[in-house]
Design a protein around this motif. Structure first.
Motif, PDB file in Angstrom:
ATOM      1  N   MET A 280       0.845  -1.199   0.000  1.00  0.00           N
ATOM      2  CA  MET A 280       0.000   0.000   0.000  1.00  0.00           C
ATOM      3  C   MET A 280       0.885   1.254   0.000  1.00  0.00           C
ATOM      4  O   MET A 280       1.910   1.292   0.678  1.00  0.00           O
ATOM      5  CB  MET A 280      -0.912  -0.004   1.228  1.00  0.00           C
ATOM      6  N   MET A 281       0.481   2.249  -0.766  1.00  0.00           N
ATOM      7  CA  MET A 281       1.270   3.472  -0.871  1.00  0.00           C
ATOM      8  C   MET A 281       1.274   4.242   0.451  1.00  0.00           C
ATOM      9  O   MET A 281       0.247   4.394   1.098  1.00  0.00           O
ATOM     10  CB  MET A 281       0.710   4.358  -1.989  1.00  0.00           C
ATOM     11  N   GLU A 282       2.458   4.735   0.817  1.00  0.00           N
ATOM     12  CA  GLU A 282       2.586   5.624   1.973  1.00  0.00           C
ATOM     13  C   GLU A 282       2.325   7.061   1.526  1.00  0.00           C
ATOM     14  O   GLU A 282       2.758   7.470   0.444  1.00  0.00           O
ATOM     15  CB  GLU A 282       3.991   5.542   2.556  1.00  0.00           C
ATOM     16  N   LEU A 283       1.652   7.818   2.377  1.00  0.00           N
ATOM     17  CA  LEU A 283       1.384   9.234   2.085  1.00  0.00           C
ATOM     18  C   LEU A 283       1.931  10.087   3.209  1.00  0.00           C
ATOM     19  O   LEU A 283       1.609   9.875   4.381  1.00  0.00           O
ATOM     20  CB  LEU A 283      -0.111   9.478   1.904  1.00  0.00           C
ATOM     21  N   GLY A 284       2.790  11.040   2.841  1.00  0.00           N
ATOM     22  CA  GLY A 284       3.431  11.870   3.849  1.00  0.00           C
ATOM     23  C   GLY A 284       3.447  13.331   3.467  1.00  0.00           C
ATOM     24  O   GLY A 284       2.811  13.760   2.501  1.00  0.00           O
ATOM     25  N   ILE A 285       4.198  14.087   4.249  1.00  0.00           N
ATOM     26  CA  ILE A 285       4.313  15.532   4.065  1.00  0.00           C
ATOM     27  C   ILE A 285       5.785  15.912   4.114  1.00  0.00           C
ATOM     28  O   ILE A 285       6.545  15.409   4.943  1.00  0.00           O
ATOM     29  CB  ILE A 285       3.536  16.292   5.152  1.00  0.00           C
ATOM     30  N   GLY A 286       6.187  16.802   3.215  1.00  0.00           N
ATOM     31  CA  GLY A 286       7.524  17.365   3.236  1.00  0.00           C
ATOM     32  C   GLY A 286       7.459  18.865   3.474  1.00  0.00           C
ATOM     33  O   GLY A 286       6.484  19.518   3.094  1.00  0.00           O
ATOM     34  N   MET A 287       8.481  19.394   4.126  1.00  0.00           N
ATOM     35  CA  MET A 287       8.571  20.837   4.351  1.00  0.00           C
ATOM     36  C   MET A 287      10.014  21.298   4.192  1.00  0.00           C
ATOM     37  O   MET A 287      10.950  20.530   4.423  1.00  0.00           O
ATOM     38  CB  MET A 287       8.090  21.209   5.765  1.00  0.00           C
ATOM     39  N   PHE A 288      10.172  22.552   3.814  1.00  0.00           N
ATOM     40  CA  PHE A 288      11.493  23.167   3.741  1.00  0.00           C
ATOM     41  C   PHE A 288      11.722  24.166   4.880  1.00  0.00           C
ATOM     42  O   PHE A 288      12.805  24.688   5.051  1.00  0.00           O
ATOM     43  CB  PHE A 288      11.673  23.893   2.408  1.00  0.00           C
ATOM     44  N   GLY A 289      10.674  24.458   5.643  1.00  0.00           N
ATOM     45  CA  GLY A 289      10.813  25.435   6.719  1.00  0.00           C
ATOM     46  C   GLY A 289      10.830  26.865   6.218  1.00  0.00           C
ATOM     47  O   GLY A 289      11.507  27.730   6.790  1.00  0.00           O
ATOM     48  N   ASP A 290      10.046  27.141   5.152  1.00  0.00           N
ATOM     49  CA  ASP A 290       9.944  28.506   4.631  1.00  0.00           C
ATOM     50  C   ASP A 290       9.489  29.467   5.728  1.00  0.00           C
ATOM     51  O   ASP A 290       8.597  29.142   6.517  1.00  0.00           O
ATOM     52  CB  ASP A 290       8.901  28.586   3.504  1.00  0.00           C
ATOM     53  N   LEU A 291      10.086  30.629   5.764  1.00  0.00           N
ATOM     54  CA  LEU A 291       9.663  31.687   6.673  1.00  0.00           C
ATOM     55  C   LEU A 291       8.729  32.651   5.946  1.00  0.00           C
ATOM     56  O   LEU A 291       8.962  32.967   4.771  1.00  0.00           O
ATOM     57  CB  LEU A 291      10.879  32.451   7.202  1.00  0.00           C
ATOM     58  N   GLN A 292       7.689  33.110   6.620  1.00  0.00           N
ATOM     59  CA  GLN A 292       6.797  34.097   6.018  1.00  0.00           C
ATOM     60  C   GLN A 292       7.536  35.420   5.836  1.00  0.00           C
ATOM     61  O   GLN A 292       8.274  35.856   6.725  1.00  0.00           O
ATOM     62  CB  GLN A 292       5.565  34.320   6.895  1.00  0.00           C
ATOM     63  N   ILE A 293       7.316  36.032   4.685  1.00  0.00           N
ATOM     64  CA  ILE A 293       7.919  37.334   4.399  1.00  0.00           C
ATOM     65  C   ILE A 293       6.802  38.305   4.062  1.00  0.00           C
ATOM     66  O   ILE A 293       6.015  38.067   3.139  1.00  0.00           O
ATOM     67  CB  ILE A 293       8.929  37.236   3.237  1.00  0.00           C
ATOM     68  N   ASP A 294       6.713  39.386   4.808  1.00  0.00           N
ATOM     69  CA  ASP A 294       5.674  40.379   4.584  1.00  0.00           C
ATOM     70  C   ASP A 294       5.898  41.040   3.224  1.00  0.00           C
ATOM     71  O   ASP A 294       6.954  41.625   2.982  1.00  0.00           O
ATOM     72  CB  ASP A 294       5.718  41.439   5.688  1.00  0.00           C
ATOM     73  N   PRO A 295       4.917  40.936   2.284  1.00  0.00           N
ATOM     74  CA  PRO A 295       5.120  41.479   0.934  1.00  0.00           C
ATOM     75  C   PRO A 295       5.254  43.006   0.913  1.00  0.00           C
ATOM     76  O   PRO A 295       5.840  43.557  -0.018  1.00  0.00           O
ATOM     77  CB  PRO A 295       3.878  41.014   0.163  1.00  0.00           C
TER      78      PRO A 295
END
Length: 343
Positions: free
Chosen positions: A1-16
């Motif tokens: 059965m396929m595994e389903l996960g989440i990846g992140m880079f740790g992006d920081l919010q930048i006020d536009p």
């Protein structure tokens, strides 16, 4: 059965408007809360990226994963990726073995060459050695995973002579994945070594990757590796909401701003709404929408590529923490069960 996960880079919010960058301390604490929720709602694995830039919070995935190990029970915890070319494989292995012990055997290493290059000058490596560094260090990392005592000689690192490396992971070895962008050389190398591969499909049309999947599988089988142990995954930019148009419209500014920030340093033209709309279509690389749309597209990817793993990269542009938590709930409680029930 396929595994389903989440990846992140740790992006920081930048006020536009002001350009002010979110405090890394705040984002790191949010990430730990998000991983804890992933574990609670049944996400199979989590991958944390490595970056050495002002707009990302995480330079050492293994430290985030160690913290996450103490507040989770079942989710697999890996890097996505560890930039192996500019790392010391011995120290990297020791760090991940420690995460494995903390998590009772849930740690994984995903090694990559790195699409961002800041780590090379930071740790004293020359970009002209980009390929050679990765190949040599991967060889050492794999040996460390197979044997307690190492004899090894290379070009870019001092030799190891009858050297024991501790601590050892729970089962004396850990899963090691290879992350690839789109080079034939990389997939053939992984296939020859019998290593599982994660393809980053972060632009254009996924179907264009089909030949690379076939080359990888052929190299894997031609080198005598067990078809029953064949593993392959995709990493795709994703975000989920209750209403498709609403979540897509809300997420677009975060996504486009991040594409433009990265593109400015790489000579890309300004990101267009038409690219986003195509990306969200059946033929594109984005999975941004409601439950049914997302389920259909993930199943489409599974059928097209024979996937054993799907990774939703969910923090591109650093969406608000509250919306991230809601998207994780939708993914774990609604999308993952429907995908698994379909097969």
């Amino acid at each position: 059965m396929m595994e389903l996960g989440i990846g992140m880079f740790g992006d920081l919010q930048i006020d536009p408007q002001t350009g002010k960058i979110q405090a890394p301390q705040e984002r790191i604490q949010e990430i730990i809360e998000e991983i804890k929720l992933m574990d609670e709602v049944g996400v199979d694995f989590f991958g944390m990226g490595e970056h050495h830039r002002a707009d990302y919070a995480v330079a050492s995935p293994e430290i985030i994963l160690a913290a996450a190990a103490t507040v989770t029970n079942r989710i697999k915890l890996g890097s996505a990726v560890s930039v192996l070319s500019s790392a010391d494989p011995v120290k990297l292995y020791q760090d991940f073995a420690t995460v494995d012990l903390l998590s009772n055997g849930r740690a994984e290493i995903m090694a990559g060459r790195g699409s961002f290059i800041e780590s090379f000058p930071l740790f004293g490596f020359d970009l002209k050695d980009y390929s050679g560094l990765f190949e040599e260090k991967l060889d050492l990392l794999l040996r460390l995973n197979k044997m307690d005592t190492i004899n090894w000689t290379g070009k870019y690192r001092p030799s190891l002579i009858n050297q024991s490396v501790y601590p050892r992971p729970v089962n004396n070895s850990m899963p090691i994945w290879i992350a690839v962008g789109g080079t034939t050389e990389s997939v053939i190398r992984a296939g020859k070594l019998g290593l599982p591969v994660m393809f980053a499909i972060i632009g254009g049309s996924p179907i264009n990757f089909k030949p690379l999947f076939e080359i990888y599988q052929q190299a894997y089988l031609d080198n005598g590796h067990d078809p029953e142990k064949f593993q392959v995954g995709v990493h795709m930019h994703s975000f989920f909401g209750a209403d498709s148009k609403e979540v897509a419209d809300w997420y677009y500014p975060y996504y486009s701003n991040q594409m433009n920030r990265i593109g400015a340093s790489r000579g890309w033209p300004p990101y267009q709404k038409s690219q986003y709309d195509y990306g969200r279509s059946r033929h594109g690389h984005l999975i941004v929408g409601d439950v049914n749309e997302s389920v259909d597209k993930i199943l489409q990817m599974q059928e097209t590529f024979g996937l054993t793993r799907f990774s939703a990269h969910m923090d591109v542009g650093s969406p608000d923490h509250s919306k991230m938590m809601k998207a994780i709930e939708i993914y774990g409680n609604e999308i993952i069960p429907k995908v698994k029930a379909a097969k």
